[in-house]
Write a protein that holds these residues in place. Structure first.
Motif, PDB file in Angstrom:
ATOM      1  N   ALA A   8       0.829  -1.212   0.000  1.00  0.00           N
ATOM      2  CA  ALA A   8       0.000   0.000   0.000  1.00  0.00           C
ATOM      3  C   ALA A   8       0.861   1.260   0.000  1.00  0.00           C
ATOM      4  O   ALA A   8       0.467   2.293  -0.548  1.00  0.00           O
ATOM      5  CB  ALA A   8      -0.943  -0.008   1.206  1.00  0.00           C
ATOM      6  N   LEU A   9       2.037   1.186   0.603  1.00  0.00           N
ATOM      7  CA  LEU A   9       2.939   2.337   0.649  1.00  0.00           C
ATOM      8  C   LEU A   9       3.743   2.508  -0.644  1.00  0.00           C
ATOM      9  O   LEU A   9       4.376   3.532  -0.849  1.00  0.00           O
ATOM     10  CB  LEU A   9       3.902   2.202   1.826  1.00  0.00           C
ATOM     11  N   GLY A  10       3.739   1.482  -1.483  1.00  0.00           N
ATOM     12  CA  GLY A  10       4.479   1.571  -2.741  1.00  0.00           C
ATOM     13  C   GLY A  10       5.721   0.715  -2.798  1.00  0.00           C
ATOM     14  O   GLY A  10       6.449   0.739  -3.791  1.00  0.00           O
ATOM     15  N   ILE A  11       5.993  -0.038  -1.745  1.00  0.00           N
ATOM     16  CA  ILE A  11       7.125  -0.969  -1.779  1.00  0.00           C
ATOM     17  C   ILE A  11       6.740  -2.076  -2.754  1.00  0.00           C
ATOM     18  O   ILE A  11       5.685  -2.684  -2.628  1.00  0.00           O
ATOM     19  CB  ILE A  11       7.433  -1.526  -0.379  1.00  0.00           C
ATOM     20  N   GLN A  12       7.598  -2.316  -3.731  1.00  0.00           N
ATOM     21  CA  GLN A  12       7.234  -3.211  -4.824  1.00  0.00           C
ATOM     22  C   GLN A  12       7.378  -4.687  -4.510  1.00  0.00           C
ATOM     23  O   GLN A  12       6.808  -5.520  -5.196  1.00  0.00           O
ATOM     24  CB  GLN A  12       8.067  -2.875  -6.062  1.00  0.00           C
ATOM     25  N   SER A  13       8.139  -5.024  -3.479  1.00  0.00           N
ATOM     26  CA  SER A  13       8.396  -6.433  -3.237  1.00  0.00           C
ATOM     27  C   SER A  13       8.655  -6.707  -1.759  1.00  0.00           C
ATOM     28  O   SER A  13       9.320  -5.922  -1.084  1.00  0.00           O
ATOM     29  CB  SER A  13       9.606  -6.870  -4.070  1.00  0.00           C
ATOM     30  N   THR A  14       8.143  -7.844  -1.289  1.00  0.00           N
ATOM     31  CA  THR A  14       8.374  -8.291   0.084  1.00  0.00           C
ATOM     32  C   THR A  14       8.717  -9.779   0.072  1.00  0.00           C
ATOM     33  O   THR A  14       8.303 -10.512  -0.820  1.00  0.00           O
ATOM     34  CB  THR A  14       7.130  -8.079   0.976  1.00  0.00           C
ATOM     35  N   LEU A  15       9.472 -10.185   1.071  1.00  0.00           N
ATOM     36  CA  LEU A  15       9.786 -11.598   1.283  1.00  0.00           C
ATOM     37  C   LEU A  15       9.691 -11.892   2.770  1.00  0.00           C
ATOM     38  O   LEU A  15      10.133 -11.092   3.591  1.00  0.00           O
ATOM     39  CB  LEU A  15      11.211 -11.926   0.834  1.00  0.00           C
ATOM     40  N   ASN A  16       9.113 -13.039   3.085  1.00  0.00           N
ATOM     41  CA  ASN A  16       9.093 -13.499   4.464  1.00  0.00           C
ATOM     42  C   ASN A  16      10.179 -14.541   4.649  1.00  0.00           C
ATOM     43  O   ASN A  16      10.396 -15.374   3.781  1.00  0.00           O
ATOM     44  CB  ASN A  16       7.737 -14.120   4.822  1.00  0.00           C
ATOM     45  N   THR A  17      10.869 -14.463   5.792  1.00  0.00           N
ATOM     46  CA  THR A  17      11.880 -15.470   6.098  1.00  0.00           C
ATOM     47  C   THR A  17      11.192 -16.667   6.731  1.00  0.00           C
ATOM     48  O   THR A  17      10.169 -16.497   7.402  1.00  0.00           O
ATOM     49  CB  THR A  17      12.950 -14.911   7.060  1.00  0.00           C
ATOM     50  N   PRO A  18      11.724 -17.846   6.519  1.00  0.00           N
ATOM     51  CA  PRO A  18      12.888 -18.150   5.697  1.00  0.00           C
ATOM     52  C   PRO A  18      12.508 -18.181   4.212  1.00  0.00           C
ATOM     53  O   PRO A  18      11.368 -18.453   3.855  1.00  0.00           O
ATOM     54  CB  PRO A  18      13.305 -19.538   6.181  1.00  0.00           C
TER      55      PRO A  18
END
Length: 126
Positions: free
Chosen positions: A97-107
């Motif tokens: 929603a803020l505009g961050i294009q990519s996320t990853l959860n660990t592991p």
């Protein structure tokens, strides 16, 4: 391939930075820089092609770092990959929603990290 890309790794845990650094080196990325906090990262973001940052950090978290980068016309163009050890929908939803294009959860696997990096770098060039 963008293996000549410069990448800034931001995490308050040196151990995590070291793991990410080794993972990226094994994938072929060599121009790696480190920062221990969001504030430290703001001093080191020029010039880099990508920022990989932890979501949870004291002083300034990954969201705060991204928001601060958006205030600068040069830094706003740098893609950000936000990583979290807390697998919640709220994390990804807030980031996107803020505009961050990519996320990853660990592991995550090295191949997943490489895929996200390649996607972000390709989008930033177009």
């Amino acid at each position: 391939m963008h293996y000549d890309a410069s990448i800034l790794l931001v995490d308050d845990y040196k151990f995590i930075r070291t793991i990410l650094e080794r993972m990226l080196q094994q994938l072929g990325y060599q121009d790696l820089r480190m920062a221990a906090s969001g504030v430290d990262a703001l001093l080191r973001t020029r010039p880099v092609d990508l920022v990989i940052t932890d979501y949870h950090m004291p002083e300034m978290d990954g969201i705060g770092l991204f928001q601060s980068m958006q205030q600068d016309p040069v830094l706003a163009k740098i893609p950000v990959l936000l990583i979290s050890g807390v697998p919640t929908e709220k994390f990804a939803t807030q980031a996107l929603a803020l505009g961050i294009q990519s996320t990853l959860n660990t592991p995550f696997r090295a191949e997943q990290l490489d895929q996200e990096i390649q996607s972000l770098l390709t989008r930033s060039l177009s």
